[in-house]
Design a protein around this motif. Structure first.
Motif, PDB file in Angstrom:
ATOM      1  N   THR A  74      28.850  35.379  45.784  1.00  0.00           N
ATOM      2  CA  THR A  74      29.983  35.321  46.704  1.00  0.00           C
ATOM      3  C   THR A  74      30.151  36.621  47.480  1.00  0.00           C
ATOM      4  O   THR A  74      30.451  36.596  48.668  1.00  0.00           O
ATOM      5  CB  THR A  74      31.286  34.999  45.951  1.00  0.00           C
ATOM      6  N   SER A  75      29.951  37.754  46.831  1.00  0.00           N
ATOM      7  CA  SER A  75      30.106  39.030  47.525  1.00  0.00           C
ATOM      8  C   SER A  75      29.038  39.198  48.604  1.00  0.00           C
ATOM      9  O   SER A  75      29.341  39.596  49.730  1.00  0.00           O
ATOM     10  CB  SER A  75      30.034  40.186  46.527  1.00  0.00           C
ATOM     11  N   ALA A  76      27.798  38.892  48.265  1.00  0.00           N
ATOM     12  CA  ALA A  76      26.709  39.037  49.242  1.00  0.00           C
ATOM     13  C   ALA A  76      26.892  38.071  50.412  1.00  0.00           C
ATOM     14  O   ALA A  76      26.648  38.433  51.571  1.00  0.00           O
ATOM     15  CB  ALA A  76      25.361  38.806  48.582  1.00  0.00           C
ATOM     16  N   LEU A  77      27.336  36.858  50.133  1.00  0.00           N
ATOM     17  CA  LEU A  77      27.562  35.895  51.213  1.00  0.00           C
ATOM     18  C   LEU A  77      28.725  36.320  52.091  1.00  0.00           C
ATOM     19  O   LEU A  77      28.667  36.189  53.322  1.00  0.00           O
ATOM     20  CB  LEU A  77      27.809  34.501  50.631  1.00  0.00           C
ATOM     21  N   ALA A  78      29.791  36.841  51.482  1.00  0.00           N
ATOM     22  CA  ALA A  78      30.932  37.313  52.267  1.00  0.00           C
ATOM     23  C   ALA A  78      30.532  38.515  53.124  1.00  0.00           C
ATOM     24  O   ALA A  78      30.983  38.646  54.267  1.00  0.00           O
ATOM     25  CB  ALA A  78      32.089  37.682  51.350  1.00  0.00           C
ATOM     26  N   GLN A  79      29.672  39.387  52.600  1.00  0.00           N
ATOM     27  CA  GLN A  79      29.220  40.533  53.381  1.00  0.00           C
ATOM     28  C   GLN A  79      28.384  40.088  54.572  1.00  0.00           C
ATOM     29  O   GLN A  79      28.517  40.625  55.667  1.00  0.00           O
ATOM     30  CB  GLN A  79      28.436  41.500  52.495  1.00  0.00           C
ATOM     31  N   SER A  80      27.529  39.088  54.373  1.00  0.00           N
ATOM     32  CA  SER A  80      26.741  38.599  55.510  1.00  0.00           C
ATOM     33  C   SER A  80      27.628  37.891  56.518  1.00  0.00           C
ATOM     34  O   SER A  80      27.399  37.997  57.728  1.00  0.00           O
ATOM     35  CB  SER A  80      25.610  37.688  55.037  1.00  0.00           C
ATOM     36  N   ASP A  81      28.669  37.186  56.048  1.00  0.00           N
ATOM     37  CA  ASP A  81      29.622  36.577  56.972  1.00  0.00           C
ATOM     38  C   ASP A  81      30.364  37.647  57.764  1.00  0.00           C
ATOM     39  O   ASP A  81      30.638  37.467  58.954  1.00  0.00           O
ATOM     40  CB  ASP A  81      30.634  35.716  56.216  1.00  0.00           C
ATOM     41  N   LEU A  82      30.676  38.756  57.121  1.00  0.00           N
ATOM     42  CA  LEU A  82      31.335  39.866  57.804  1.00  0.00           C
ATOM     43  C   LEU A  82      30.451  40.430  58.911  1.00  0.00           C
ATOM     44  O   LEU A  82      30.902  40.652  60.034  1.00  0.00           O
ATOM     45  CB  LEU A  82      31.688  40.970  56.804  1.00  0.00           C
ATOM     46  N   LEU A  83      29.176  40.636  58.606  1.00  0.00           N
ATOM     47  CA  LEU A  83      28.261  41.167  59.623  1.00  0.00           C
ATOM     48  C   LEU A  83      28.113  40.187  60.792  1.00  0.00           C
ATOM     49  O   LEU A  83      28.023  40.606  61.947  1.00  0.00           O
ATOM     50  CB  LEU A  83      26.903  41.474  59.000  1.00  0.00           C
TER      51      LEU A  83
END
Length: 171
Positions: A74-83
């Motif tokens: 979830t953290s990695a996916l949220a970070q990619s969504d942020l980018l």
């Protein structure tokens, strides 16, 4: 390797597709497949419950979200969504002059096209952190670092010399 009973009633090995299916079923339901077989046998004895609890189909998005949470993505996916969502988050004008570069240890690194843009965005840091916290709470962003353009280095290259370099030669 797990076994199953065939048409003749004799146990036989599961093929690869069946074993993958049982493993995924175990991951998504949280119930080990051996235990589930015992439950199925009990249902066969007592009768089937076609509309019982847990029988409703789940949406693909719910299944993928559950898998991502279970695997810790979830953290990695949220970070990619942020980018990907930087343009909407920072604004159109700001996104043209500042591009998110990387995220490491809770720090978002944003590369700016000039030092003036980096300075301006440093003043907006708290506002951007609040927006990120509201829209992407799972990204776990603690701070933002704004970097200006890299200055050229005269330490390396075809015309550099070791030591202090050329000095005043007029005596």
């Amino acid at each position: 390797m797990p076994e199953r009973t065939g048409a003749s009633g004799a146990p036989g090995p599961l093929d690869e597709a069946s074993s993958v299916y049982l493993r995924m079923k175990e991951l998504f339901t949280g119930t080990p497949s051996r235990r589930r077989r015992a439950t199925v046998r009990q249902d066969e004895v007592g009768g089937s419950k076609p509309f019982g609890s847990g029988r409703d189909p789940r949406g693909l998005g719910d299944v993928v979200d559950a898998l991502a949470a279970q695997l810790g993505w979830t953290s990695a996916l949220a970070q990619s969504d942020l980018l990907e969502g930087w343009r909407e988050l920072a604004g159109e004008e700001t996104a043209r002059h500042a591009i998110p570069d990387a995220i490491s240890d809770g720090v978002l690194v944003v590369r700016c096209e000039s030092t003036a843009w980096a300075t301006q965005l440093r003043m907006m840091r708290q506002e951007l952190l609040v927006r990120i916290g509201e829209r992407f709470p799972e990204a776990d962003i603690q701070s933002i670092r704004f970097q200006g353009p890299d200055a050229p280095s005269w330490k390396r290259g075809p015309r550099s010399i070791p030591g202090r370099g050329p000095r005043d030669t007029y005596g």
